[in-house]
Design an enzyme around this catalytic site. Structure first.
Site, PDB file in Angstrom:
ATOM      1  N   GLY A  34       0.816  -1.211   0.000  1.00  0.00           N
ATOM      2  CA  GLY A  34       0.000   0.000   0.000  1.00  0.00           C
ATOM      3  C   GLY A  34       0.846   1.254   0.000  1.00  0.00           C
ATOM      4  N   SER A  35       0.333   2.286   0.652  1.00  0.00           N
ATOM      5  CA  SER A  35       0.915   3.631   0.534  1.00  0.00           C
ATOM      6  C   SER A  35       2.322   3.774   1.109  1.00  0.00           C
ATOM      7  CB  SER A  35      -0.014   4.652   1.189  1.00  0.00           C
ATOM      8  OG  SER A  35      -1.157   4.849   0.386  1.00  0.00           O
ATOM      9  N   ILE A  36       2.788   2.827   1.886  1.00  0.00           N
ATOM     10  CA  ILE A  36       4.168   2.900   2.370  1.00  0.00           C
ATOM     11  C   ILE A  36       5.143   2.926   1.193  1.00  0.00           C
ATOM     12  CG2 ILE A  36       5.951   1.743   3.759  1.00  0.00           C
ATOM     13  CD1 ILE A  36       3.695   0.533   5.431  1.00  0.00           C
ATOM     14  N   PHE A  37       4.718   2.332   0.059  1.00  0.00           N
ATOM     15  CA  PHE A  37       5.573   2.288  -1.129  1.00  0.00           C
ATOM     16  C   PHE A  37       5.795   3.679  -1.712  1.00  0.00           C
ATOM     17  CE2 PHE A  37       6.678   1.169  -5.555  1.00  0.00           C
ATOM     18  CZ  PHE A  37       7.674   0.231  -5.314  1.00  0.00           C
ATOM     19  N   LYS A  38       4.982   4.647  -1.336  1.00  0.00           N
ATOM     20  CA  LYS A  38       5.181   6.014  -1.810  1.00  0.00           C
ATOM     21  C   LYS A  38       6.530   6.563  -1.362  1.00  0.00           C
ATOM     22  CE  LYS A  38       0.258   6.979  -2.123  1.00  0.00           C
ATOM     23  NZ  LYS A  38      -0.936   7.502  -1.442  1.00  0.00           N
TER      24      LYS A  38
END
Length: 202
Positions: free
Chosen positions: A23-27
């Site tokens: 999820g958004s941690i990959f941002k």
């Protein structure tokens, strides 16, 4: 206790070594790749109307119900986890750069802390990232799996000015006579991202 020993739900699995959707941690990966790309100015703004049209599909941002985040630079987009901004960044820098950065952070490979239990995770192949896939990857969706340990390593790299000190569990052993033997990995710390990029993300 016996029910857990014979349970089928993985109660005794060490969750730190299991792989999960990110999820958004990959941002964080996309931000690092964008900041290292000299064509991306972190102070440049992107307008978020609450969604992004990609290949006929509408990808919503968390701000969709409020009509979007408005104009955001890198710092505000990262703080608010804006999907629109990071999809735009992903399209600018491309999937190959994003996956290369993910690999530099150690995603997609084991740390070596526990060879028996540790999963490597999953990253898409660089040459198979097309426009719709790139949209998903830019916000941590699609074919991405990581372990909590890999996320901890990525975070420590940012906290440590871009340097990766390989994780280890046991530093050394003391035998019955009191003799100490160091067993931690002998690998030297490696520079993953520049101190400037690490500072910007922090």
């Amino acid at each position: 206790v016996e029910e857990y020993l014979t349970g089928q739900r993985g109660e005794l699995l060490n969750k730190a070594f299991q792989q999960y959707n990110l999820g958004s941690i990959f941002k964080t990966v996309v931000a690092a790749a964008a900041l290292e790309d000299s064509t991306v100015n972190p102070f440049e703004t992107v307008h978020c109307p609450g969604y992004k049209e990609v290949g006929g599909l509408r990808v919503k941002c968390s701000s969709f119900d409020e009509g979007g985040h408005g104009d955001l630079d890198m710092f505000n987009a990262y703080a608010k986890s804006c999907n629109v901004f990071f999809i735009e960044m992903g399209q600018r820098i491309g999937g190959e750069r994003i996956i290369e950065m993910a690999e530099r952070f150690g995603l997609g490979s084991t740390t070596g802390v526990n060879p028996l239990e540790e999963h490597a995770g999953l990253l898409p192949q660089k040459d198979r990232i097309h426009r719709p896939d790139l949209c998903n990857i830019s916000i941590g969706q699609g074919d991405i799996l990581v372990t909590p340990l890999q996320v901890a390593v990525m975070t420590s790299i940012i906290a440590n000015n871009g340097i990766n000190n390989k994780p280890y569990v046991v530093k050394g052993l003391i035998d019955s006579s009191g003799k100490y033997t160091e067993v931690r990995p002998a690998e030297k710390p490696a520079k993953i991202i520049s101190p400037f990029v690490a500072m910007e993300i922090r």
